[in-house]
Design an enzyme around this catalytic site. Structure first.
Site, PDB file in Angstrom:
ATOM      1  N   GLY A  35     -24.266   2.710 -38.860  1.00 11.27           N
ATOM      2  CA  GLY A  35     -25.440   3.499 -38.507  1.00 11.27           C
ATOM      3  C   GLY A  35     -25.786   4.482 -39.604  1.00 11.27           C
ATOM      4  O   GLY A  35     -25.368   4.317 -40.755  1.00 11.27           O
ATOM      5  N   GLY A  37     -25.987   8.572 -40.862  1.00 11.03           N
ATOM      6  CA  GLY A  37     -25.584   9.953 -40.689  1.00 11.03           C
ATOM      7  C   GLY A  37     -26.715  10.870 -41.120  1.00 11.03           C
ATOM      8  O   GLY A  37     -27.860  10.447 -41.289  1.00 11.03           O
ATOM      9  N   PHE A  39     -27.231  12.341 -43.989  1.00 11.66           N
ATOM     10  CA  PHE A  39     -27.717  12.207 -45.358  1.00 11.66           C
ATOM     11  C   PHE A  39     -27.425  10.839 -45.962  1.00 11.66           C
ATOM     12  O   PHE A  39     -27.425  10.687 -47.167  1.00 11.66           O
ATOM     13  CB  PHE A  39     -27.097  13.303 -46.243  1.00 11.66           C
ATOM     14  CG  PHE A  39     -27.440  14.686 -45.781  1.00 11.66           C
ATOM     15  CD1 PHE A  39     -28.694  15.221 -46.007  1.00 11.66           C
ATOM     16  CD2 PHE A  39     -26.515  15.448 -45.101  1.00 11.66           C
ATOM     17  CE1 PHE A  39     -29.010  16.496 -45.580  1.00 11.66           C
ATOM     18  CE2 PHE A  39     -26.820  16.724 -44.667  1.00 11.66           C
ATOM     19  CZ  PHE A  39     -28.076  17.248 -44.914  1.00 11.66           C
ATOM     20  N   GLY A  40     -27.153   9.835 -45.157  1.00 13.99           N
ATOM     21  CA  GLY A  40     -26.881   8.524 -45.724  1.00 13.99           C
ATOM     22  C   GLY A  40     -26.519   7.529 -44.647  1.00 13.99           C
ATOM     23  O   GLY A  40     -26.483   7.856 -43.469  1.00 13.99           O
ATOM     24  N   LYS A  59     -19.493   5.817 -46.801  1.00 13.40           N
ATOM     25  CA  LYS A  59     -20.757   6.537 -46.674  1.00 13.40           C
ATOM     26  C   LYS A  59     -21.541   6.370 -47.971  1.00 13.40           C
ATOM     27  O   LYS A  59     -21.001   6.593 -49.065  1.00 13.40           O
ATOM     28  CB  LYS A  59     -20.473   8.016 -46.397  1.00 13.40           C
ATOM     29  CG  LYS A  59     -21.626   8.791 -45.801  1.00 13.40           C
ATOM     30  CD  LYS A  59     -21.143  10.157 -45.313  1.00 13.40           C
ATOM     31  CE  LYS A  59     -22.258  10.936 -44.651  1.00 13.40           C
ATOM     32  NZ  LYS A  59     -21.778  12.243 -44.151  1.00 13.40           N
ATOM     33  N   ASP A 149     -22.672  23.992 -39.476  1.00  7.74           N
ATOM     34  CA  ASP A 149     -23.278  22.937 -38.664  1.00  7.74           C
ATOM     35  C   ASP A 149     -22.390  22.575 -37.479  1.00  7.74           C
ATOM     36  O   ASP A 149     -22.055  21.403 -37.262  1.00  7.74           O
ATOM     37  CB  ASP A 149     -23.563  21.690 -39.502  1.00  7.74           C
ATOM     38  CG  ASP A 149     -24.528  20.729 -38.784  1.00  7.74           C
ATOM     39  OD1 ASP A 149     -25.196  21.162 -37.820  1.00  7.74           O
ATOM     40  OD2 ASP A 149     -24.612  19.554 -39.189  1.00  7.74           O
TER      41      ASP A 149
END
Length: 314
Positions: A35, A37, A39-40, A59, A149
């Site tokens: 899937g 994330g 940023f990537g 990633k 975050d």
């Protein structure tokens, strides 16, 4: 990085360039896409030279992406240096037109587990999670890192059947920042007018008001997360409607300011209300007293005389 915390139907930005059996970093083979994330895109892969072959998370982001974050994330993992509760990093580098980060493949994220338990965690499980996450953030802050975050989607269990299956791992450092300048050794300066960074449901009141984040904001966001778990996913600022995202964030901040802590934490152990009060009382440059905070939750856990140490998902 987890196989379960990413929707398999998410639309990836990398297209179909990474097919099954593609090799990155010389000896990591891509098995399937998991899937997207923040940023990537993320893939399940395996280490072809380990014996037996070890599954990993891979990633990937385009090097030309102006929002590229993988190097920043790799930098923080290198500072953490294989500490329990954080994924190990096996390789980082450029491959073709992409940045690639190879790391541990972990289990489900905390939000998915919470939903699987019908948004009902026992007090025993919540206290155990509280102590684990306080440990993690004490360590991060000791390394001069603020996370920025906090959200349950970024906290992953180990893989089922592995020794670390109940260990909470912190992932995704794309928004993290060093609060001590590594060259000057000085704390970052107090600033206002900052854009919002993080997840609105959990972020601190000061973050809503555009104040530069420091250690206190991580701690307050954690306190909001613990209250979210205690209240079975129902916070006074959840589900607010607004014509724009900016207006919705403003409303969320307003409700946080106007909700008394005693009302927010009514019916729950006072340690959680005390944690929220304490985090909001800290100054911008202050270091949280983690030892005293954790001692209070250890005392609470022992006082409850739970029959065992099992988590709800077990």
């Amino acid at each position: 990085m987890s196989a379960e915390d990413l929707g398999a139907g998410s639309s990836g930005r990398l297209g179909q360039e990474f097919r099954t059996n593609a090799i990155v970093g010389n000896h990591y083979r891509i098995i399937k896409r998991l899937g997207s994330g923040s940023f990537g895109d993320i893939y399940m892969g395996e280490n072809l030279v380990s014996n037996p072959k070890m599954q990993v998370a891979i990633k990937i982001e385009p090097t030309c992406d102006k929002a590229a974050q993988l190097y920043n994330e790799f930098k923080f993992y290198r500072l953490i240096n294989e500490k329990q509760g954080f994924p190990n990093i096996y390789w980082f580098g450029q491959w073709d037109k992409y940045n690639v980060l190879v790391m541990d493949l972990l289990g489900k994220n905390l939000e998915d587990v919470f939903e699987a338990c019908e948004l009902k965690f026992s007090l025993k499980t919540i206290i155990q999670l509280t102590l684990q996450l306080l440990d993690r953030f004490e360590f991060l802050h000791s390394k001069s890192i603020i996370y920025r975050d906090v959200k349950p989607e970024n906290f992953l269990l180990g893989r089922a059947g592995f020794p670390n299956q109940n260990t909470i791992h912190i992932v995704d450092f794309g928004l993290s920042k060093e609060f001590i300048d590594p060259i000057t050794g000085k704390h970052i300066s107090y600033r206002t007018g900052k854009s919002l960074t993080g997840t609105a449901r959990y972020m601190s009141i000061n973050t809503h008001q555009g104040v530069e984040q420091s250690r206190r904001d991580d701690l307050e966001a954690l306190a909001h997360l613990f209250v979210y778990l205690l209240r079975q996913g129902k916070l006074p600022w959840s589900g607010l409607k607004a014509p724009t995202l900016k207006e919705r964030y403003r409303k969320i901040g307003e409700v946080k300011v106007n909700t008394p802590i005693d009302e927010l934490c009514a019916g729950f152990p006072e340690e959680y209300a005390n944690l929220l009060r304490y985090s909001r009382s800290l100054g911008f440059y202050d270091a949280p007293d983690y030892e005293t905070i954790k001692a209070g939750f250890v005392e609470l856990y022992n006082k409850m005389n739970f029959e065992d140490d099992k988590y709800d998902w077990e």
